[in-house]
Scaffold this motif. Sequence first.
Motif, short mmCIF file in Angstrom:
data_model
loop_
_atom_site.label_atom_id
_atom_site.label_comp_id
_atom_site.label_asym_id
_atom_site.label_seq_id
_atom_site.Cartn_x
_atom_site.Cartn_y
_atom_site.Cartn_z
N GLU A 69 0.86 -1.19 -0.07
CA GLU A 69 0.02 -0.11 0.00
C GLU A 69 0.78 1.21 0.28
OE1 GLU A 69 -3.27 0.15 -0.49
OE2 GLU A 69 -3.15 -2.01 -0.64
N ALA A 70 2.18 1.45 0.68
CA ALA A 70 2.73 2.34 0.84
C ALA A 70 3.57 2.54 -0.49
CB ALA A 70 3.95 2.04 1.94
N LEU A 71 3.92 1.40 -1.18
CA LEU A 71 4.40 1.60 -2.46
C LEU A 71 3.44 2.22 -3.59
CD1 LEU A 71 6.36 -1.89 -2.78
CD2 LEU A 71 7.59 0.40 -2.91
N LEU A 72 2.08 1.86 -3.64
CA LEU A 72 1.16 2.37 -4.46
C LEU A 72 0.86 3.73 -4.09
CD1 LEU A 72 -1.24 -0.72 -4.76
CD2 LEU A 72 0.37 0.07 -6.70
N ALA A 73 0.95 4.20 -2.66
CA ALA A 73 0.57 5.48 -2.49
C ALA A 73 1.95 6.40 -2.72
CB ALA A 73 0.36 5.35 -0.99
N ALA A 74 3.00 5.95 -3.08
CA ALA A 74 4.29 6.86 -3.48
C ALA A 74 4.20 6.94 -4.89
CB ALA A 74 5.32 6.17 -2.97
N VAL A 75 3.31 6.28 -5.75
CA VAL A 75 3.22 6.53 -7.18
C VAL A 75 3.24 7.91 -7.72
CG1 VAL A 75 2.27 5.76 -9.45
CG2 VAL A 75 2.92 3.79 -7.61
N PRO A 76 1.93 8.46 -7.24
CA PRO A 76 1.76 9.85 -7.88
C PRO A 76 2.74 10.89 -7.62
CG PRO A 76 -0.15 8.99 -6.58
CD PRO A 76 0.74 8.04 -6.50
N SER A 77 3.46 10.79 -6.34
CA SER A 77 4.59 11.67 -6.23
C SER A 77 5.61 11.20 -6.80
CB SER A 77 5.02 11.40 -4.62
OG SER A 77 3.97 11.84 -3.47
N LEU A 78 6.05 10.08 -7.06
CA LEU A 78 7.10 9.42 -8.01
C LEU A 78 6.89 9.84 -9.43
CD1 LEU A 78 7.73 5.76 -6.71
CD2 LEU A 78 9.34 7.71 -6.40
N ARG A 79 5.74 9.57 -9.76
CA ARG A 79 5.31 10.21 -11.16
C ARG A 79 5.85 11.56 -11.35
NH1 ARG A 79 0.73 11.28 -14.71
NH2 ARG A 79 1.27 10.15 -16.89
N ALA A 80 5.14 12.69 -10.36
CA ALA A 80 5.40 13.94 -10.54
C ALA A 80 6.94 14.42 -10.55
CB ALA A 80 4.84 14.84 -9.30
N PHE A 81 7.70 13.62 -9.66
CA PHE A 81 9.27 13.98 -9.52
C PHE A 81 9.78 13.20 -10.97
CE2 PHE A 81 13.34 12.25 -8.10
CZ PHE A 81 13.98 13.67 -7.96
N ALA A 82 9.41 12.20 -11.44
CA ALA A 82 9.94 11.88 -12.61
C ALA A 82 9.56 12.91 -13.69
CB ALA A 82 9.51 10.36 -12.98
N ILE A 83 8.38 13.41 -13.96
CA ILE A 83 7.90 14.13 -14.90
C ILE A 83 8.74 15.49 -14.82
CG2 ILE A 83 6.29 15.90 -15.76
CD1 ILE A 83 4.10 13.51 -15.16
N SER A 84 9.01 15.79 -13.67
CA SER A 84 9.92 17.14 -13.31
C SER A 84 11.49 16.87 -13.96
CB SER A 84 9.99 17.72 -12.03
OG SER A 84 10.68 16.81 -11.22
N LEU A 85 11.79 15.75 -13.84
CA LEU A 85 13.28 15.44 -14.33
C LEU A 85 13.22 15.26 -15.68
CD1 LEU A 85 14.55 12.59 -11.35
CD2 LEU A 85 15.10 15.11 -11.80
N SER A 86 12.34 14.54 -16.27
CA SER A 86 12.69 14.11 -17.81
C SER A 86 11.77 15.08 -18.74
CB SER A 86 11.98 12.67 -17.97
OG SER A 86 10.49 12.71 -17.71
N GLY A 87 10.78 15.68 -18.14
CA GLY A 87 10.05 16.80 -18.98
C GLY A 87 9.23 15.93 -19.96
N GLN A 88 8.80 14.52 -19.87
CA GLN A 88 8.08 13.61 -20.69
C GLN A 88 7.45 12.86 -19.90
OE1 GLN A 88 11.02 12.00 -23.05
NE2 GLN A 88 11.42 13.66 -24.52
N VAL A 89 6.06 12.84 -20.22
CA VAL A 89 5.29 11.91 -19.48
C VAL A 89 5.29 10.55 -19.69
CG1 VAL A 89 2.85 11.32 -19.15
CG2 VAL A 89 3.20 13.69 -19.18
N ASP A 90 5.65 10.20 -20.97
CA ASP A 90 5.82 8.86 -21.32
C ASP A 90 7.16 8.09 -20.53
OD1 ASP A 90 7.16 10.08 -22.97
OD2 ASP A 90 7.16 8.80 -24.70
#
Length: 181
Positions: free
Chosen positions: A11-32
């Motif tokens: 549950e903690a891993l799944l709860a972290a996904v939105p934050s991880l995704r936002a961080f990844a988008i900020s790093l890569s600049g690409q959603v995919d």
Amino acid sequence: MTLEPEPELREALLAAVPSLRAFAISLSGQVDRADDLVQDTLLRALSNLHRFEPGTNLNAWLFTILRNLFHSEYRKRRREVEDPDGSYAGRLKVQPEQGAHLDFEDFRSALSQLPSDQREALLLVGASGFSYEEAANICGCAVGTIKSRVNRARLRLASLLNVNDIEDLGPDSMTRAALQG
């Protein structure tokens, strides 16, 4: 080997996904690309669950994994060139390497044909970097004699190698034409 995480850890891993995704988008600049990074992060985390210390900050651990993956891929991609149709690779041209070897062998052969005093003077001044004065001291002769020997050696080498002007150095005209286009 991937282990099935405990329900609360899952549950903690799944709860972290939105934050991880936002961080990844900020790093890569690409959603995919960000989605791929998050997926790779979760896979790496699941395969290394035995390294996670319960009671420590799971999000910090996951963000560190994601950040390290991003930087590793960035370094790798920086050296790569995207060329899906091969057009870039088709335009790459490299001078053949055997020419330099053959030129060196021709030079060695021509150098061996010089009189020993000229060869010695040329090697001291041209190859070893001694000044004319130092070469004259080494050979026990006048500076003018060294200058004369070096000049005659250069002229004789040019003649033996059939070098008449700067265009005769380096690749031949056929190789230059192939490299240009």
